[in-house]
Design a protein around this motif. Sequence first.
Motif, mmCIF file in Angstrom:
data_model
loop_
_atom_site.group_PDB
_atom_site.id
_atom_site.type_symbol
_atom_site.label_atom_id
_atom_site.label_comp_id
_atom_site.label_asym_id
_atom_site.label_seq_id
_atom_site.Cartn_x
_atom_site.Cartn_y
_atom_site.Cartn_z
ATOM 1 N N VAL A 1 0.689 -1.199 -0.128
ATOM 2 C CA VAL A 1 0.076 0.025 0.086
ATOM 3 C C VAL A 1 0.855 1.175 0.063
ATOM 4 N N PHE A 2 2.017 1.203 0.932
ATOM 5 C CA PHE A 2 2.895 2.225 0.848
ATOM 6 C C PHE A 2 3.489 2.608 -0.489
ATOM 7 N N PHE A 3 4.127 1.513 -1.300
ATOM 8 C CA PHE A 3 4.562 1.826 -2.736
ATOM 9 C C PHE A 3 3.564 2.169 -3.454
ATOM 10 N N ARG A 4 2.440 1.861 -3.627
ATOM 11 C CA ARG A 4 1.320 2.178 -4.392
ATOM 12 C C ARG A 4 0.924 3.895 -4.222
ATOM 13 N N ALA A 5 1.064 4.089 -3.046
ATOM 14 C CA ALA A 5 0.643 5.543 -2.711
ATOM 15 C C ALA A 5 1.668 6.444 -3.312
ATOM 16 N N VAL A 6 2.831 5.850 -3.074
ATOM 17 C CA VAL A 6 4.215 6.616 -3.504
ATOM 18 C C VAL A 6 4.223 6.717 -4.990
ATOM 19 N N PHE A 7 3.848 5.878 -5.697
ATOM 20 C CA PHE A 7 3.903 6.222 -7.048
ATOM 21 C C PHE A 7 2.407 6.745 -7.703
ATOM 22 N N PHE A 8 1.616 6.730 -6.785
ATOM 23 C CA PHE A 8 0.419 7.503 -7.340
ATOM 24 C C PHE A 8 0.442 9.048 -6.779
ATOM 25 N N ALA A 9 1.232 9.366 -5.913
ATOM 26 C CA ALA A 9 1.212 10.473 -5.231
ATOM 27 C C ALA A 9 1.520 11.626 -6.330
ATOM 28 N N PRO A 10 2.384 11.674 -7.320
ATOM 29 C CA PRO A 10 2.463 12.718 -8.194
ATOM 30 C C PRO A 10 1.404 12.914 -9.077
ATOM 31 N N VAL A 11 0.472 12.116 -9.150
ATOM 32 C CA VAL A 11 -0.806 12.125 -9.948
ATOM 33 C C VAL A 11 -1.466 13.384 -9.270
ATOM 34 N N VAL A 12 -1.815 13.230 -8.057
ATOM 35 C CA VAL A 12 -2.581 14.422 -7.190
ATOM 36 C C VAL A 12 -1.478 15.572 -6.715
ATOM 37 N N THR A 13 -0.552 15.543 -7.326
ATOM 38 C CA THR A 13 0.423 16.831 -6.845
ATOM 39 C C THR A 13 0.081 17.647 -7.907
ATOM 40 N N SER A 14 0.097 19.013 -7.467
ATOM 41 C CA SER A 14 0.068 20.151 -8.441
ATOM 42 C C SER A 14 0.834 20.073 -9.478
ATOM 43 N N ALA A 15 0.127 20.278 -10.743
ATOM 44 C CA ALA A 15 1.230 20.345 -11.902
ATOM 45 C C ALA A 15 2.164 21.218 -11.921
ATOM 46 N N VAL A 16 1.549 22.559 -11.352
ATOM 47 C CA VAL A 16 2.627 23.809 -11.317
ATOM 48 C C VAL A 16 3.866 23.418 -10.321
ATOM 49 N N ALA A 17 3.554 23.010 -9.008
ATOM 50 C CA ALA A 17 4.746 22.650 -8.423
ATOM 51 C C ALA A 17 5.499 21.442 -8.763
ATOM 52 N N TRP A 18 4.975 20.652 -9.454
ATOM 53 C CA TRP A 18 5.718 19.420 -10.050
ATOM 54 C C TRP A 18 6.784 20.174 -11.211
ATOM 55 N N ALA A 19 6.141 20.890 -11.982
ATOM 56 C CA ALA A 19 7.050 21.347 -13.063
ATOM 57 C C ALA A 19 8.063 22.482 -12.469
ATOM 58 N N ILE A 20 7.884 23.246 -11.487
ATOM 59 C CA ILE A 20 8.697 24.137 -10.978
ATOM 60 C C ILE A 20 9.931 23.478 -10.347
ATOM 61 N N VAL A 21 9.544 22.224 -9.492
ATOM 62 C CA VAL A 21 10.528 21.688 -8.745
ATOM 63 C C VAL A 21 11.632 20.948 -9.888
ATOM 64 N N TRP A 22 10.858 20.258 -10.930
ATOM 65 C CA TRP A 22 11.758 19.699 -11.788
ATOM 66 C C TRP A 22 12.534 20.635 -12.527
ATOM 67 N N LYS A 23 11.931 21.707 -12.921
ATOM 68 C CA LYS A 23 12.955 22.807 -13.469
ATOM 69 C C LYS A 23 14.260 23.101 -12.822
ATOM 70 N N PHE A 24 13.955 23.161 -11.488
ATOM 71 C CA PHE A 24 15.183 23.186 -10.781
ATOM 72 C C PHE A 24 16.062 22.130 -10.586
ATOM 73 N N LEU A 25 15.525 20.944 -10.595
ATOM 74 C CA LEU A 25 16.439 19.838 -10.377
ATOM 75 C C LEU A 25 17.099 19.722 -11.779
ATOM 76 N N LEU A 26 16.734 19.985 -13.055
ATOM 77 C CA LEU A 26 17.126 19.891 -14.380
ATOM 78 C C LEU A 26 18.032 21.084 -14.703
ATOM 79 N N GLN A 27 18.516 22.003 -13.821
ATOM 80 C CA GLN A 27 19.318 23.067 -14.101
ATOM 81 C C GLN A 27 20.737 22.371 -14.494
ATOM 82 N N ASN A 28 21.583 23.362 -14.965
ATOM 83 C CA ASN A 28 22.890 22.943 -15.700
ATOM 84 C C ASN A 28 23.685 22.422 -14.555
ATOM 85 N N GLU A 29 24.400 23.146 -14.006
ATOM 86 C CA GLU A 29 25.489 22.822 -12.802
ATOM 87 C C GLU A 29 24.811 22.591 -11.364
#
Length: 309
Positions: A121-149
């Motif tokens: 149940v924990f693993f299912r919740a972990v993989f499903f959590a991004p679906v209900v996460t705000s798309a704006v917050a998700w995109a902004i966080v990944w934008k910082f994670l994928l910066q150059n250096e």
Amino acid sequence: MAVPATDKNSARFLRVPRLALKHREAVEAWLFVSPILTGFLIFFLGPLIAVFFYSMTEWNLLTQQAAFVGMENYADALSRNPDFWHVVRNSLIFAAGLVPLNMALALTLALALSRPFFGVVFFRAVFFAPVVTSAVAWAIVWKFLLQNEAGAVNQILAVVGIDGPNWLREPDWAMAAVIVTRVIKMVGLNMILYIAALQTIPRDYEEAARLEGASNWQIFRMVIWPLLAPTTLIIMVITTIGSFKVFDHIYLMTGGGPENGTLVLAFYIYEQGFKFFNVGYASALAMIMFVVVMVLTIVQLMLRRKDMQ
């Protein structure tokens, strides 16, 4: 002799014409479907007709001047605007990368998490959590994670001696980065659908195949995969439609760049309508996208029906 009241009611019911009963049933049926029918007319058919009408005009949203031009906007998009076909190519590349990757990862996770074990149940919740996460917050966080250096992804790669690229600023990598982040965001939904389908498959089929000496791969290919075909079709259609509708990730992570490398159809429609204020042309693009998605959906349904015959 007085006739009992119950007999009078029965006689009155028998005298009701059959046609009247059919009309009554029809009226009741229409009343039951009227809420969804009203929603369909207001929120789908009505706007679709309005967009088609707007696509036949040259309407500038800024000046509020409109003129009827017929099919001129469609001709401009299909034959005179080179950017349109570049955008269509990007949309097809995005869909071709996202759909199979999403479905393959969702099926793999579903196969791993479909049976009960400690912590499932924990693993299912972990993989499903991004679906209900705000798309704006998700995109902004990944934008910082994928910066150059300064990005965490490249810093992790540097630990193992890999010099990571500037993911969102290089045309060859930007599209791949957006596809992968979108897959991680939405894979949990398809995973849940596959898990639900796997739990409806009787275990007797698998046990009978094992008694016949079938391997795990043979059981999956000959037993499980065919029984998952209806669910696979639904997931394929939903994911394909979603891949053409993607907007938030493109807007927040790349803005259609670099060098229009991630400029997909939905974002291009937004630019034409709300950045350049060409509502008529944007409406024509929206109608073209509607037709493209509808054709792809029909093709998928026809291929599935052909496989079932």
